[in-house]
Design a protein around this motif. Structure first.
Motif, PDB file in Angstrom:
ATOM      1  N   GLY A  12     -10.846  29.802  19.867  1.00  0.00           N
ATOM      2  CA  GLY A  12      -9.861  29.482  18.851  1.00  0.00           C
ATOM      3  C   GLY A  12      -8.494  29.475  19.514  1.00  0.00           C
ATOM      4  N   ILE A  13      -7.474  29.653  18.724  1.00  0.00           N
ATOM      5  CA  ILE A  13      -6.094  29.654  19.222  1.00  0.00           C
ATOM      6  C   ILE A  13      -5.480  31.012  18.896  1.00  0.00           C
ATOM      7  CG2 ILE A  13      -3.812  28.583  19.001  1.00  0.00           C
ATOM      8  CD1 ILE A  13      -5.313  26.116  17.844  1.00  0.00           C
ATOM      9  N   ARG A  14      -4.691  31.545  19.827  1.00  0.00           N
ATOM     10  CA  ARG A  14      -3.968  32.781  19.586  1.00  0.00           C
ATOM     11  C   ARG A  14      -2.509  32.538  19.968  1.00  0.00           C
ATOM     12  NH1 ARG A  14      -5.838  38.488  20.111  1.00  0.00           N
ATOM     13  NH2 ARG A  14      -7.796  37.446  20.559  1.00  0.00           N
ATOM     14  N   LEU A  38      -6.150  18.372   5.590  1.00  0.00           N
ATOM     15  CA  LEU A  38      -6.135  19.049   6.883  1.00  0.00           C
ATOM     16  C   LEU A  38      -6.228  20.538   6.590  1.00  0.00           C
ATOM     17  CD1 LEU A  38      -5.550  19.436   9.940  1.00  0.00           C
ATOM     18  CD2 LEU A  38      -3.121  19.300   9.355  1.00  0.00           C
ATOM     19  N   SER A  39      -7.197  21.215   7.185  1.00  0.00           N
ATOM     20  CA  SER A  39      -7.333  22.641   6.918  1.00  0.00           C
ATOM     21  C   SER A  39      -7.667  23.393   8.208  1.00  0.00           C
ATOM     22  CB  SER A  39      -8.414  22.900   5.869  1.00  0.00           C
ATOM     23  OG  SER A  39      -9.684  22.554   6.360  1.00  0.00           O
ATOM     24  N   GLY A  40      -7.457  24.683   8.147  1.00  0.00           N
ATOM     25  CA  GLY A  40      -7.790  25.560   9.255  1.00  0.00           C
ATOM     26  C   GLY A  40      -7.916  26.984   8.755  1.00  0.00           C
ATOM     27  N   TRP A  41      -8.565  27.810   9.551  1.00  0.00           N
ATOM     28  CA  TRP A  41      -8.719  29.220   9.230  1.00  0.00           C
ATOM     29  C   TRP A  41      -7.738  30.016  10.077  1.00  0.00           C
ATOM     30  CZ3 TRP A  41     -11.769  31.292   5.454  1.00  0.00           C
ATOM     31  CH2 TRP A  41     -12.631  30.406   4.817  1.00  0.00           C
ATOM     32  N   PHE A  42      -7.005  30.922   9.426  1.00  0.00           N
ATOM     33  CA  PHE A  42      -5.958  31.691  10.089  1.00  0.00           C
ATOM     34  C   PHE A  42      -6.133  33.182   9.817  1.00  0.00           C
ATOM     35  CE2 PHE A  42      -4.358  27.461   9.630  1.00  0.00           C
ATOM     36  CZ  PHE A  42      -3.623  27.244  10.777  1.00  0.00           C
ATOM     37  N   THR A 108      -1.223  19.549  14.552  1.00  0.00           N
ATOM     38  CA  THR A 108      -0.521  20.550  15.358  1.00  0.00           C
ATOM     39  C   THR A 108      -0.557  21.921  14.688  1.00  0.00           C
ATOM     40  OG1 THR A 108       1.024  18.814  16.072  1.00  0.00           O
ATOM     41  CG2 THR A 108       1.687  21.090  16.483  1.00  0.00           C
ATOM     42  N   VAL A 109      -0.823  22.946  15.479  1.00  0.00           N
ATOM     43  CA  VAL A 109      -0.604  24.332  15.071  1.00  0.00           C
ATOM     44  C   VAL A 109       0.570  24.796  15.911  1.00  0.00           C
ATOM     45  CG1 VAL A 109      -1.530  26.669  15.025  1.00  0.00           C
ATOM     46  CG2 VAL A 109      -3.023  24.724  14.509  1.00  0.00           C
ATOM     47  N   THR A 110       1.618  25.286  15.256  1.00  0.00           N
ATOM     48  CA  THR A 110       2.841  25.627  15.971  1.00  0.00           C
ATOM     49  C   THR A 110       3.407  26.953  15.476  1.00  0.00           C
ATOM     50  OG1 THR A 110       5.086  24.876  16.522  1.00  0.00           O
ATOM     51  CG2 THR A 110       4.208  24.178  14.391  1.00  0.00           C
ATOM     52  N   GLY A 111       4.103  27.650  16.355  1.00  0.00           N
ATOM     53  CA  GLY A 111       4.716  28.905  15.969  1.00  0.00           C
ATOM     54  C   GLY A 111       5.840  29.305  16.892  1.00  0.00           C
ATOM     55  N   ASP A 121      -8.533  28.918  13.934  1.00  0.00           N
ATOM     56  CA  ASP A 121      -9.833  28.392  14.333  1.00  0.00           C
ATOM     57  C   ASP A 121     -10.288  27.361  13.295  1.00  0.00           C
ATOM     58  OD1 ASP A 121     -12.123  28.100  15.845  1.00  0.00           O
ATOM     59  OD2 ASP A 121     -12.957  30.062  15.362  1.00  0.00           O
ATOM     60  N   ASP A 122     -11.253  26.569  13.660  1.00  0.00           N
ATOM     61  CA  ASP A 122     -11.926  25.633  12.754  1.00  0.00           C
ATOM     62  C   ASP A 122     -10.974  24.674  12.037  1.00  0.00           C
ATOM     63  OD1 ASP A 122     -14.408  26.772  13.403  1.00  0.00           O
ATOM     64  OD2 ASP A 122     -14.172  28.310  11.857  1.00  0.00           O
ATOM     65  N   ILE A 123     -10.120  24.013  12.784  1.00  0.00           N
ATOM     66  CA  ILE A 123      -9.246  22.985  12.216  1.00  0.00           C
ATOM     67  C   ILE A 123     -10.096  21.754  11.899  1.00  0.00           C
ATOM     68  CG2 ILE A 123      -7.284  21.459  12.673  1.00  0.00           C
ATOM     69  CD1 ILE A 123      -6.445  24.336  12.466  1.00  0.00           C
ATOM     70  N   SER A 124      -9.891  21.180  10.719  1.00  0.00           N
ATOM     71  CA  SER A 124     -10.653  19.977  10.361  1.00  0.00           C
ATOM     72  C   SER A 124      -9.809  19.032   9.515  1.00  0.00           C
ATOM     73  CB  SER A 124     -11.932  20.348   9.612  1.00  0.00           C
ATOM     74  OG  SER A 124     -11.625  20.900   8.354  1.00  0.00           O
TER      75      SER A 124
END
Length: 152
Positions: A12-14, A38-42, A108-111, A121-124
């Motif tokens: 996943g992404i951290r 667009l969804s993802g688990w955070f 994009t996931v950004t921070g 995780d699990d971006i769709s």
């Protein structure tokens, strides 16, 4: 990210605290012009974005169009909340301009935040569930149908 920290699968992404913007972007071509989700688990551990200008944690999408400038693209995003919480699904509805052909989606996931960790995780990207049929873009063959709006 360790497998035991992932929502599913192996990776996943951290994102960790940083004074500069961090991001992971995937360019995805070949989407018909229609409405998507667009969804993802955070998962957040002590996430605190702070009041600094530019501080954010976000799930973001750019819709780019064939033969159009980048500036004419459609942008949608969901701001991830502060706090500590186990895996939560966050989503944003993507409504492209129906007059133009979609060429790419930039997901994009950004921070850029002061404290804590944000796991993703699990971006769709999936066709959006119809909202009562109110939008022709919810239909699978929207660009090839004829819509009558004046029934008088």
């Amino acid at each position: 990210m360790a497998a035991e920290a992932a929502h599913s699968g192996e990776r996943g992404i951290r994102l960790k605290p940083s004074d500069t913007q961090q991001w992971l972007r995937q360019q995805r071509p070949g989407f018909p012009t229609r409405t998507y989700s667009l969804s993802g688990w955070f998962k957040a551990v002590g996430l605190k974005q702070g009041g600094d200008k530019g501080a954010h944690a976000r799930l973001y999408v750019h819709v780019l169009y064939k033969d159009r400038k980048y500036e004419e693209g459609t942008q949608s995003y969901y701001d991830i909340p502060d706090g500590t919480y186990d895996w939560r699904r966050f989503a944003v509805r993507i409504v492209p301009n129906p007059a133009w052909t979609v060429s790419d989606l930039w997901v994009t996931v950004t921070g850029q935040f002061a404290e804590g960790e944000l796991l993703c995780d699990d971006i769709s990207v999936e066709p959006a569930m119809p909202m009562g049929g109110a939008s022709a873009l919810d239909w699978e063959n929207a660009m090839s149908c004829r819509v009558l709006t004046d029934m008088s």
